[in-house]
Design a protein around this motif. Sequence first.
Motif, PDB file in Angstrom:
ATOM      1  N   CYS A  84      -6.907 -83.799 -88.246  1.00 24.43           N
ATOM      2  CA  CYS A  84      -5.703 -84.043 -89.050  1.00 24.43           C
ATOM      3  C   CYS A  84      -5.957 -85.105 -90.110  1.00 24.43           C
ATOM      4  CB  CYS A  84      -4.557 -84.476 -88.129  1.00 24.43           C
ATOM      5  SG  CYS A  84      -3.061 -84.970 -88.991  1.00 24.43           S
ATOM      6  N   MET A  85      -6.520 -86.235 -89.689  1.00 25.98           N
ATOM      7  CA  MET A  85      -6.751 -87.336 -90.633  1.00 25.98           C
ATOM      8  C   MET A  85      -7.913 -87.062 -91.587  1.00 25.98           C
ATOM      9  SD  MET A  85      -4.464 -89.400 -90.754  1.00 25.98           S
ATOM     10  CE  MET A  85      -3.115 -90.208 -89.968  1.00 25.98           C
ATOM     11  N   ARG A  86      -8.872 -86.268 -91.107  1.00 22.35           N
ATOM     12  CA  ARG A  86      -9.998 -85.918 -91.984  1.00 22.35           C
ATOM     13  C   ARG A  86      -9.510 -85.003 -93.106  1.00 22.35           C
ATOM     14  NH1 ARG A  86     -13.043 -82.945 -88.521  1.00 22.35           N
ATOM     15  NH2 ARG A  86     -12.131 -81.014 -89.325  1.00 22.35           N
ATOM     16  N   GLU A  87      -8.697 -84.007 -92.765  1.00 15.95           N
ATOM     17  CA  GLU A  87      -8.246 -83.024 -93.748  1.00 15.95           C
ATOM     18  C   GLU A  87      -7.116 -83.548 -94.639  1.00 15.95           C
ATOM     19  OE1 GLU A  87      -9.863 -80.462 -94.357  1.00 15.95           O
ATOM     20  OE2 GLU A  87     -11.046 -80.122 -92.547  1.00 15.95           O
ATOM     21  N   ASN A  88      -6.323 -84.480 -94.096  1.00 16.69           N
ATOM     22  CA  ASN A  88      -5.208 -85.030 -94.874  1.00 16.69           C
ATOM     23  C   ASN A  88      -4.972 -86.486 -94.501  1.00 16.69           C
ATOM     24  OD1 ASN A  88      -2.939 -85.637 -96.280  1.00 16.69           O
ATOM     25  ND2 ASN A  88      -1.671 -83.986 -95.465  1.00 16.69           N
ATOM     26  N   PRO A  89      -5.644 -87.413 -95.225  1.00 13.66           N
ATOM     27  CA  PRO A  89      -5.479 -88.848 -94.926  1.00 13.66           C
ATOM     28  C   PRO A  89      -4.050 -89.342 -95.144  1.00 13.66           C
ATOM     29  CG  PRO A  89      -7.334 -88.441 -96.433  1.00 13.66           C
ATOM     30  CD  PRO A  89      -6.560 -87.171 -96.345  1.00 13.66           C
ATOM     31  N   ASN A  90      -3.212 -88.508 -95.785  1.00 20.17           N
ATOM     32  CA  ASN A  90      -1.824 -88.900 -96.051  1.00 20.17           C
ATOM     33  C   ASN A  90      -0.876 -88.459 -94.930  1.00 20.17           C
ATOM     34  OD1 ASN A  90       0.007 -90.207 -97.803  1.00 20.17           O
ATOM     35  ND2 ASN A  90       0.756 -88.242 -98.541  1.00 20.17           N
ATOM     36  N   ALA A  91      -1.436 -87.881 -93.871  1.00 19.41           N
ATOM     37  CA  ALA A  91      -0.606 -87.377 -92.765  1.00 19.41           C
ATOM     38  C   ALA A  91      -0.100 -88.518 -91.892  1.00 19.41           C
ATOM     39  CB  ALA A  91      -1.418 -86.400 -91.919  1.00 19.41           C
ATOM     40  N   ILE A  92       0.913 -88.203 -91.079  1.00 21.88           N
ATOM     41  CA  ILE A  92       1.411 -89.128 -90.055  1.00 21.88           C
ATOM     42  C   ILE A  92       1.206 -88.467 -88.696  1.00 21.88           C
ATOM     43  CG2 ILE A  92       3.542 -90.040 -88.994  1.00 21.88           C
ATOM     44  CD1 ILE A  92       4.504 -90.758 -91.806  1.00 21.88           C
ATOM     45  N   ILE A  93       0.603 -89.218 -87.777  1.00 22.18           N
ATOM     46  CA  ILE A  93       0.433 -88.760 -86.394  1.00 22.18           C
ATOM     47  C   ILE A  93       1.343 -89.596 -85.506  1.00 22.18           C
ATOM     48  CG2 ILE A  93      -1.158 -88.668 -84.427  1.00 22.18           C
ATOM     49  CD1 ILE A  93      -3.420 -88.121 -86.462  1.00 22.18           C
ATOM     50  N   LEU A  94       2.148 -88.926 -84.693  1.00 21.12           N
ATOM     51  CA  LEU A  94       3.037 -89.619 -83.752  1.00 21.12           C
ATOM     52  C   LEU A  94       2.549 -89.351 -82.333  1.00 21.12           C
ATOM     53  CD1 LEU A  94       6.626 -88.820 -85.084  1.00 21.12           C
ATOM     54  CD2 LEU A  94       5.448 -91.000 -85.198  1.00 21.12           C
TER      55      LEU A  94
END
Length: 287
Positions: A139-149
């Motif tokens: 998730c963070m590799r493909e989209n550093p702008n994502a939020i993980i909860l």
Amino acid sequence: MNNKILITGANGQLGSELKVLSKYFSQFEWVFTDRDELDLCDLENLEVKITQINPAIIINCAAHTAVDKAESEFELSDVLNHKSVSIMSKWSHVNNSKFIHVSTDYVFDGTASVPLKEDANTGPINVYGQTKLAGEIACMRENPNAIILRTSWVYSSFGANFVKTMSRLMQERDSLNVVNDQIGSPTYAADLAKAILTILIHPKWQSGIYHFSNEGEISWHEFALAIQEIGKFDCLVSGIPSSAYPTPAKRPQYSLLDKTKIKNTFGVVVPDYKESLARCMELLKEV
């Protein structure tokens, strides 16, 4: 202006609670999907299907959450918890869409003794945790702008969960044994849904990993005792060690999440676990 929100896993506990909340947030166009509308296992066509929906925001509530089954279903777990997440995250980055991905306390090894911050070392001890961690990394590799909860011990008035199971068993049996040496905090899915909406309407999007569960530091046994107390069930609830209740998948011994970051960043309010449990059990009475 595109204000479309795509929810995956719409019939799960969190997806169902978001559906309840959605009617109060009519500024968004809500698209609730489950396996029939958007099959996350169909990796080849996933991008095409998401493009057809064209959401401004994706909230990924879908996962393979059967922790014990995951031990013998690695492929399915890896597709749902990791590979599909990678595709959704990449799509959201390429299309300038916001992405919120829901993860778990099971990414930790359970050896901590203080509430876990977002940057604590991960080290999953079962397949579910391993595939969820792989999903976070993708998730963070493909989209550093994502939020993980990351969340833990989720329950609600929807679906199958610990609160509903305990409530039923306490009315059927004279006594129950519940594990007393795994420590964490439960999460009422309705509170997590509210936290997600708080993030969405916050003026500033701040990517990264955040922790959310209800306040409290308890064992599953203490959780069961709280269910008994609120439900006024006449049943003897005894605590037993994990060793007396072997399961195919190992569970973290300690996975209490530190919620400071989500409170400070987005002003998220975190209710006490007992207060939320009472609200949920009141709803269950009406069902």
